[in-house]
Design an enzyme around this catalytic site. Structure first.
Site, PDB file in Angstrom:
ATOM      1  N   SER A 102       0.816  -1.199   0.000  1.00 21.32           N
ATOM      2  CA  SER A 102       0.000   0.000   0.000  1.00 21.32           C
ATOM      3  C   SER A 102       0.862   1.266   0.000  1.00 21.32           C
ATOM      4  CB  SER A 102      -0.966  -0.047   1.190  1.00 21.32           C
ATOM      5  OG  SER A 102      -2.022   0.860   1.040  1.00 21.32           O
ATOM      6  N   ASP A 225     -10.564  -4.629  -4.705  1.00 24.40           N
ATOM      7  CA  ASP A 225      -9.762  -3.817  -3.785  1.00 24.40           C
ATOM      8  C   ASP A 225     -10.408  -2.442  -3.689  1.00 24.40           C
ATOM      9  OD1 ASP A 225      -7.885  -2.329  -2.409  1.00 24.40           O
ATOM     10  OD2 ASP A 225      -6.165  -3.074  -3.548  1.00 24.40           O
ATOM     11  N   HIS A 253      -7.598  -5.716  -0.176  1.00 21.74           N
ATOM     12  CA  HIS A 253      -6.390  -4.892  -0.153  1.00 21.74           C
ATOM     13  C   HIS A 253      -5.232  -5.538   0.604  1.00 21.74           C
ATOM     14  CE1 HIS A 253      -4.318  -1.130  -0.751  1.00 21.74           C
ATOM     15  NE2 HIS A 253      -4.117  -0.959   0.544  1.00 21.74           N
TER      16      HIS A 253
END
Length: 276
Positions: A102, A225, A253
């Site tokens: 991320s 996601d 995610h």
């Protein structure tokens, strides 16, 4: 950075753990709301390989020795990248492989631009260059109103926001042990620093920096996601000089939590070890 902060070794400041040894060094950088525990399901699988693992907690996360009083020292993502570079210098590491998740991917890319010799490859799990939409030609998944709503929820309900967000980002409709693990991870971090970091994350924009990233980037992406839509993945592939997309047969995610075996298999291929 204050004088006091500067005197603290990065190993201590970022709660660093070094596991194993081998011909490659793999540095693991987590994303927002998490700490190094987010990798725990992957660690036993990665330890089957001849690699040295370096795990850390980003400033203000997990058990890092950075309190909310230091928030002013982290006005941008670059400050987090600077701490990562300081750690690599302290450990005398170069040509490492960065495994990031991320916003950790963006932090890693910024660090690689500053010190290309420190990095060999970036393995980026569900990354994004910008989470906010930018009409008319960029879709990051969030409008400013969405971001402000999340930040307001975090300020008003320190505990409730984590329980609401965790199942959504995991793309799970039923409560599970994984949902509880992620919820507790969100709650483990300092609330004031979490709100500050969230604002930096969701308003971050590193699109202009992408052409400067000097190392290959392997982009792992999933289905469903809610944080990173397919358009954001496509943008990264199109604008990074050396990038390729690696689809995962997973949802949500956090595939390192929900599908660790699958992620490990793909990582082994990327690291040149095939399947073990």
């Amino acid at each position: 950075m204050s004088v006091g902060q500067a005197l603290v070794p990065m190993m201590h400041k970022l709660n660093v753990r070094v596991l194993g040894s081998g011909e490659q060094t793999l540095v693991l950088v987590h994303g927002f709301g998490c700490d190094q525990q987010i990798w725990q399901k992957l660690i036993p699988l990665l330890q089957l390989l001849p690699v040295k693992l370096v795990l850390l907690d980003l400033p203000g996360c997990g058990n890092s020795r950075v309190s909310e009083e230091a928030i002013a020292e982290y006005p941008t993502l670059q400050a987090f990248a600077d701490d990562l570079l300081a750690l690599l210098a302290e450990l005398e590491l170069s040509a490492v492989t960065l495994l990031a998740h991320s916003i950790g991917c963006a932090i890693g890319m910024l660090a690689a631009i500053q010190a290309p010799q420190r990095f060999r490859h970036i393995l980026a799990i569900t990354p994004s260059a910008r989470y906010q939409n930018a009409a008319p030609d960029y879709f990051g998944g969030f409008e400013a109103a969405d971001i402000e709503q999340l930040l307001q929820l975090m300020a008003q309900n320190q505990f409730g926001w984590a329980g609401l967000l965790a199942p959504q980002v995991l793309a799970q409709t039923e409560p599970s042990a994984v949902t509880e693990q992620l919820t507790q991870s969100f709650l483990h971090n300092n609330p004031a620093f979490s709100r500050h970091f969230a604002r930096l994350v969701f308003y971050a924009d590193i699109r202009a920096s992408l052409p400067l990233v000097p190392v290959p980037v392997s982009i792992f992406y999933t289905q469903a996601d809610m944080i990173v839509p397919q358009q954001a993945i496509d943008y990264l592939v199109a604008h990074l000089p050396q990038a390729r997309a690696v689809p995962l047969a997973a949802r949500g995610h956090y595939p390192q939590l929900t599908h660790p075996d699958l992620v490990a298999q793909q990582l082994m291929r990327e690291l040149g070890y095939g399947l073990v």
